[in-house]
Design a protein around this motif. Structure first.
Motif, short mmCIF file in Angstrom:
data_model
loop_
_atom_site.label_atom_id
_atom_site.label_comp_id
_atom_site.label_asym_id
_atom_site.label_seq_id
_atom_site.Cartn_x
_atom_site.Cartn_y
_atom_site.Cartn_z
N CYS A 175 0.81 -1.23 0.00
CA CYS A 175 0.00 0.00 0.00
C CYS A 175 0.84 1.27 0.00
O CYS A 175 0.44 2.27 -0.60
N VAL A 176 2.00 1.25 0.65
CA VAL A 176 2.89 2.43 0.61
C VAL A 176 3.38 2.64 -0.82
O VAL A 176 3.38 3.77 -1.33
N ARG A 177 3.81 1.58 -1.45
CA ARG A 177 4.25 1.65 -2.84
C ARG A 177 3.14 2.23 -3.72
O ARG A 177 3.37 3.13 -4.53
N ALA A 178 1.93 1.71 -3.56
CA ALA A 178 0.81 2.15 -4.39
C ALA A 178 0.51 3.63 -4.17
O ALA A 178 0.24 4.37 -5.12
N ALA A 179 0.55 4.08 -2.92
CA ALA A 179 0.27 5.48 -2.62
C ALA A 179 1.33 6.39 -3.22
O ALA A 179 1.02 7.39 -3.88
N ALA A 180 2.60 6.06 -2.99
CA ALA A 180 3.69 6.92 -3.48
C ALA A 180 3.72 6.97 -4.99
O ALA A 180 3.87 8.05 -5.58
N LEU A 181 3.57 5.83 -5.64
CA LEU A 181 3.55 5.81 -7.11
C LEU A 181 2.34 6.56 -7.65
O LEU A 181 2.45 7.31 -8.63
N LEU A 193 9.56 8.50 3.61
CA LEU A 193 10.40 8.40 4.79
C LEU A 193 10.79 6.94 4.98
O LEU A 193 9.99 6.12 5.44
N THR A 194 12.01 6.60 4.62
CA THR A 194 12.42 5.20 4.60
C THR A 194 12.53 4.58 5.99
O THR A 194 12.53 3.35 6.12
N ASP A 195 12.65 5.41 7.03
CA ASP A 195 12.69 4.87 8.39
C ASP A 195 11.30 4.83 9.03
O ASP A 195 11.16 4.37 10.17
N ALA A 196 10.29 5.29 8.30
CA ALA A 196 8.93 5.32 8.82
C ALA A 196 8.02 4.44 7.98
O ALA A 196 6.85 4.75 7.75
N ALA A 208 10.38 -2.31 -4.45
CA ALA A 208 9.44 -1.19 -4.34
C ALA A 208 10.18 0.14 -4.22
O ALA A 208 9.81 1.14 -4.86
N LEU A 209 11.24 0.18 -3.42
CA LEU A 209 12.01 1.41 -3.27
C LEU A 209 12.65 1.82 -4.60
O LEU A 209 12.64 3.01 -4.95
N ALA A 210 13.17 0.84 -5.32
CA ALA A 210 13.78 1.15 -6.61
C ALA A 210 12.73 1.67 -7.60
O ALA A 210 12.98 2.63 -8.34
N GLU A 211 11.56 1.07 -7.59
CA GLU A 211 10.50 1.49 -8.50
C GLU A 211 10.02 2.90 -8.15
O GLU A 211 9.81 3.74 -9.04
N MET A 212 9.87 3.17 -6.87
CA MET A 212 9.43 4.50 -6.45
C MET A 212 10.46 5.56 -6.82
O MET A 212 10.12 6.63 -7.33
N ALA A 214 12.66 5.43 -9.18
CA ALA A 214 12.67 5.60 -10.63
C ALA A 214 11.49 6.45 -11.11
O ALA A 214 11.58 7.13 -12.13
N ALA A 215 10.40 6.45 -10.35
CA ALA A 215 9.23 7.24 -10.70
C ALA A 215 9.33 8.68 -10.23
O ALA A 215 8.42 9.47 -10.47
N GLY A 216 10.44 9.01 -9.55
CA GLY A 216 10.64 10.38 -9.11
C GLY A 216 10.38 10.64 -7.65
O GLY A 216 10.43 11.79 -7.20
N VAL A 217 10.09 9.59 -6.88
CA VAL A 217 9.88 9.75 -5.44
C VAL A 217 11.23 9.94 -4.75
O VAL A 217 12.17 9.18 -4.98
N THR A 218 11.33 10.95 -3.91
CA THR A 218 12.55 11.21 -3.14
C THR A 218 12.58 10.31 -1.92
O THR A 218 11.60 10.24 -1.17
N LEU A 219 13.67 9.62 -1.69
CA LEU A 219 13.84 8.78 -0.51
C LEU A 219 14.60 9.57 0.54
O LEU A 219 15.72 10.04 0.29
N THR A 220 14.01 9.74 1.70
CA THR A 220 14.63 10.51 2.76
C THR A 220 14.29 9.86 4.09
O THR A 220 13.76 8.75 4.13
N THR A 221 14.58 10.53 5.21
CA THR A 221 14.28 9.98 6.53
C THR A 221 13.57 11.01 7.38
O THR A 221 13.56 12.20 7.06
#
Length: 227
Positions: A175-181, A193-196, A208-212, A214-221
Protein backbone atom coordinates in the motif's frame (compact mmCIF):
# COMPACT_ATOMS: atom_id res chain seq x y z
CA UNK A 1 11.63 28.54 11.55
CA UNK A 2 7.88 27.99 11.57
CA UNK A 3 5.82 30.18 13.85
CA UNK A 4 3.84 28.77 16.80
CA UNK A 5 0.44 29.46 15.22
CA UNK A 6 -1.27 28.31 12.05
CA UNK A 7 -0.13 28.40 9.36
CA UNK A 8 3.23 26.82 10.09
CA UNK A 9 3.68 25.56 6.60
CA UNK A 10 6.89 25.54 4.67
CA UNK A 11 7.14 26.79 1.12
CA UNK A 12 6.09 24.81 -0.82
CA UNK A 13 3.42 23.57 1.62
CA UNK A 14 3.86 20.08 3.03
CA UNK A 15 1.27 17.36 3.52
CA UNK A 16 1.83 14.10 5.38
CA UNK A 17 0.41 10.91 3.84
CA UNK A 18 -0.29 8.28 6.52
CA UNK A 19 -0.77 4.89 4.83
CA UNK A 20 -2.75 2.21 6.67
CA UNK A 21 -1.34 2.77 10.17
CA UNK A 22 -3.93 0.41 11.65
CA UNK A 23 -3.79 -2.14 14.43
CA UNK A 24 -4.25 -5.21 12.19
CA UNK A 25 -1.12 -4.21 10.25
CA UNK A 26 1.03 -2.51 12.87
CA UNK A 27 0.58 -4.44 16.11
CA UNK A 28 1.93 -7.92 16.81
CA UNK A 29 -1.55 -9.21 17.61
CA UNK A 30 -2.90 -7.92 14.29
CA UNK A 31 -4.33 -10.21 11.64
CA UNK A 32 -1.74 -9.11 9.03
CA UNK A 33 1.09 -7.79 11.20
CA UNK A 34 3.95 -6.16 9.31
CA UNK A 35 7.05 -7.02 11.28
CA UNK A 36 9.07 -4.01 12.36
CA UNK A 37 6.26 -1.49 12.06
CA UNK A 38 7.76 1.72 13.56
CA UNK A 39 4.75 2.68 15.67
CA UNK A 40 6.62 5.07 17.96
CA UNK A 41 7.75 7.04 14.91
CA UNK A 42 4.22 7.05 13.50
CA UNK A 43 3.04 8.63 16.73
CA UNK A 44 5.83 11.17 16.63
CA UNK A 45 5.00 12.15 13.05
CA UNK A 46 1.36 12.66 14.01
CA UNK A 47 2.38 14.86 16.94
CA UNK A 48 4.74 16.82 14.70
CA UNK A 49 2.05 17.39 12.09
CA UNK A 50 -0.42 18.70 14.66
CA UNK A 51 2.19 20.93 16.33
CA UNK A 52 3.41 22.41 13.06
CA UNK A 53 0.17 22.80 11.14
CA UNK A 54 0.93 20.09 8.59
CA UNK A 55 -2.22 18.53 7.12
CA UNK A 56 -2.43 14.75 7.20
CA UNK A 57 -4.07 12.88 4.33
CA UNK A 58 -4.27 9.19 5.06
CA UNK A 59 -5.73 5.89 4.01
CA UNK A 60 -7.37 3.13 6.01
CA UNK A 61 -8.11 -0.37 4.82
CA UNK A 62 -11.87 -0.80 5.33
CA UNK A 63 -13.60 -4.11 4.70
CA UNK A 64 -16.93 -5.75 5.36
CA UNK A 65 -17.03 -9.23 6.88
CA UNK A 66 -17.50 -10.82 3.45
CA UNK A 67 -14.74 -8.93 1.62
CA UNK A 68 -13.61 -10.71 -1.53
CA UNK A 69 -9.98 -10.64 -0.34
CA UNK A 70 -10.72 -12.96 2.59
CA UNK A 71 -10.10 -16.70 2.53
CA UNK A 72 -12.99 -17.13 4.97
CA UNK A 73 -15.69 -16.67 2.33
CA UNK A 74 -16.53 -17.53 -1.26
CA UNK A 75 -17.17 -13.95 -2.45
CA UNK A 76 -15.69 -13.87 -5.97
CA UNK A 77 -12.87 -11.47 -6.80
CA UNK A 78 -13.90 -8.68 -9.19
CA UNK A 79 -11.09 -9.45 -11.63
CA UNK A 80 -10.19 -13.04 -11.02
CA UNK A 81 -7.41 -13.91 -8.56
CA UNK A 82 -8.48 -14.11 -4.91
CA UNK A 83 -5.52 -13.45 -2.57
CA UNK A 84 -6.99 -15.41 0.33
CA UNK A 85 -5.93 -13.04 3.09
CA UNK A 86 -7.09 -13.66 6.65
CA UNK A 87 -9.94 -11.43 7.77
CA UNK A 88 -8.48 -8.00 8.56
CA UNK A 89 -9.45 -4.34 9.00
CA UNK A 90 -13.15 -5.13 9.14
CA UNK A 91 -14.72 -1.75 9.77
CA UNK A 92 -15.78 -1.34 13.39
CA UNK A 93 -13.51 -4.07 14.77
CA UNK A 94 -10.48 -3.38 17.01
CA UNK A 95 -8.10 -4.32 14.19
CA UNK A 96 -9.58 -1.63 11.92
CA UNK A 97 -8.69 1.13 14.37
CA UNK A 98 -5.64 3.31 13.93
CA UNK A 99 -2.67 2.65 16.18
CA UNK A 100 -2.97 4.47 19.48
CA UNK A 101 -1.49 7.96 19.26
CA UNK A 102 -1.70 8.22 15.47
CA UNK A 103 -5.16 9.76 15.30
CA UNK A 104 -4.98 13.53 15.80
CA UNK A 105 -7.57 15.44 17.84
CA UNK A 106 -9.65 16.57 14.84
CA UNK A 107 -10.16 14.33 11.81
CA UNK A 108 -12.62 13.01 9.26
CA UNK A 109 -13.01 9.69 7.49
CA UNK A 110 -14.24 9.80 3.90
CA UNK A 111 -16.13 6.68 2.80
CA UNK A 112 -15.30 4.60 -0.24
CA UNK A 113 -18.14 5.95 -2.38
CA UNK A 114 -18.49 7.39 -5.85
CA UNK A 115 -19.77 10.81 -4.77
CA UNK A 116 -19.84 12.77 -1.55
CA UNK A 117 -19.41 16.44 -0.61
CA UNK A 118 -15.73 17.21 -0.06
CA UNK A 119 -15.51 21.00 -0.18
CA UNK A 120 -16.01 21.51 3.56
CA UNK A 121 -13.45 18.81 4.42
CA UNK A 122 -10.91 20.42 2.07
CA UNK A 123 -11.41 23.85 3.67
CA UNK A 124 -11.16 22.46 7.18
CA UNK A 125 -7.89 20.69 6.43
CA UNK A 126 -6.35 23.56 4.47
CA UNK A 127 -7.08 26.12 7.20
CA UNK A 128 -6.18 23.97 10.19
CA UNK A 129 -9.71 23.55 11.52
CA UNK A 130 -9.14 19.82 11.20
CA UNK A 131 -5.85 17.93 11.33
CA UNK A 132 -6.46 14.94 9.08
CA UNK A 133 -8.65 13.30 6.47
CA UNK A 134 -8.52 9.53 5.97
CA UNK A 135 -9.79 7.77 2.86
CA UNK A 136 -11.39 4.37 3.33
CA UNK A 137 -10.34 1.88 0.67
CA UNK A 138 -10.56 -1.82 -0.15
CA UNK A 139 -7.44 -2.31 -2.27
CA UNK A 140 -3.86 -1.08 -2.12
CA UNK A 141 -3.96 2.49 -3.45
CA UNK A 142 -5.62 5.37 -1.61
CA UNK A 143 -6.78 6.42 -5.10
CA UNK A 144 -9.05 3.37 -5.06
CA UNK A 145 -11.32 5.69 -3.10
CA UNK A 146 -13.10 7.73 -5.82
CA UNK A 147 -13.04 10.86 -3.64
CA UNK A 148 -9.24 10.99 -3.27
CA UNK A 149 -8.34 12.35 -6.69
CA UNK A 150 -10.48 15.50 -6.51
CA UNK A 151 -9.78 16.00 -2.81
CA UNK A 152 -6.01 16.15 -3.27
CA UNK A 153 -6.35 18.42 -6.28
CA UNK A 154 -8.58 20.83 -4.37
CA UNK A 155 -6.40 20.67 -1.28
CA UNK A 156 -3.33 21.65 -3.31
CA UNK A 157 -5.21 24.65 -4.69
CA UNK A 158 -6.45 25.65 -1.23
CA UNK A 159 -2.92 25.50 0.17
CA UNK A 160 -1.85 28.00 -2.46
CA UNK A 161 0.74 25.91 -4.24
CA UNK A 162 1.84 22.47 -5.31
CA UNK A 163 2.49 20.68 -2.00
CA UNK A 164 5.22 18.22 -1.11
CA UNK A 165 3.60 14.91 -0.16
CA UNK A 166 5.51 13.02 2.55
CA UNK A 167 4.58 9.33 2.67
CA UNK A 168 4.95 6.84 5.52
CA UNK A 169 3.16 3.74 6.85
CA UNK A 170 2.76 0.08 5.90
CA UNK A 171 3.45 -1.98 3.97
CA UNK A 172 6.32 -0.65 1.87
CA UNK A 173 5.93 -3.22 -0.88
CA UNK A 174 2.14 -2.96 -1.09
CA UNK A 175 0.00 0.00 0.00
CA UNK A 176 2.89 2.43 0.61
CA UNK A 177 4.25 1.65 -2.84
CA UNK A 178 0.81 2.15 -4.39
CA UNK A 179 0.27 5.48 -2.62
CA UNK A 180 3.69 6.92 -3.48
CA UNK A 181 3.55 5.81 -7.11
CA UNK A 182 0.00 7.10 -7.46
CA UNK A 183 1.03 10.52 -6.17
CA UNK A 184 4.15 10.72 -8.31
CA UNK A 185 2.30 9.59 -11.42
CA UNK A 186 -0.18 12.41 -10.87
CA UNK A 187 2.63 14.96 -10.80
CA UNK A 188 2.85 15.57 -7.06
CA UNK A 189 6.23 16.19 -5.48
CA UNK A 190 6.51 13.06 -3.36
CA UNK A 191 8.96 11.97 -0.66
CA UNK A 192 9.10 8.66 1.22
CA UNK A 193 10.40 8.40 4.79
CA UNK A 194 12.42 5.20 4.60
CA UNK A 195 12.69 4.87 8.39
CA UNK A 196 8.93 5.32 8.82
CA UNK A 197 7.83 2.33 6.73
CA UNK A 198 7.97 -1.44 7.05
CA UNK A 199 7.49 -4.12 4.43
CA UNK A 200 6.61 -7.78 3.99
CA UNK A 201 9.73 -9.17 2.32
CA UNK A 202 13.25 -7.85 1.94
CA UNK A 203 13.19 -8.43 -1.82
CA UNK A 204 9.78 -6.81 -2.15
CA UNK A 205 10.90 -3.74 -0.23
CA UNK A 206 14.05 -3.35 -2.32
CA UNK A 207 12.10 -3.64 -5.55
CA UNK A 208 9.44 -1.19 -4.34
CA UNK A 209 12.01 1.41 -3.27
CA UNK A 210 13.78 1.15 -6.61
CA UNK A 211 10.50 1.49 -8.50
CA UNK A 212 9.43 4.50 -6.45
CA UNK A 213 12.77 6.21 -6.89
CA UNK A 214 12.67 5.60 -10.63
CA UNK A 215 9.23 7.24 -10.70
CA UNK A 216 10.64 10.38 -9.11
CA UNK A 217 9.88 9.75 -5.44
CA UNK A 218 12.55 11.21 -3.14
CA UNK A 219 13.84 8.78 -0.51
CA UNK A 220 14.63 10.51 2.76
CA UNK A 221 14.28 9.98 6.53
CA UNK A 222 12.27 11.46 9.35
CA UNK A 223 15.35 13.27 10.67
CA UNK A 224 14.97 15.70 7.78
CA UNK A 225 11.60 16.73 9.24
CA UNK A 226 11.80 16.24 12.97
CA UNK A 227 15.20 17.62 13.93
Amino acid sequence: MASSKWPRQSSPPRVFVDVDVQRDFCEETGALYVKGSPNALFRRLTEHAVAHGIPIVGSVDSHAWDAWEFASNDTPAPEGGKPGFPDHCVKGTPGWLKVEGTLPPRFRFLPNVERAPIDAAVRELATGKSHAVYFEKEVYSLFANPLAEAFLRELAAALGGAPELVVYGVATDYCVRAAALGLAQRGYSTALLTDAVAGITEAGVAAALAEMQAAGVTLTTSSALLF
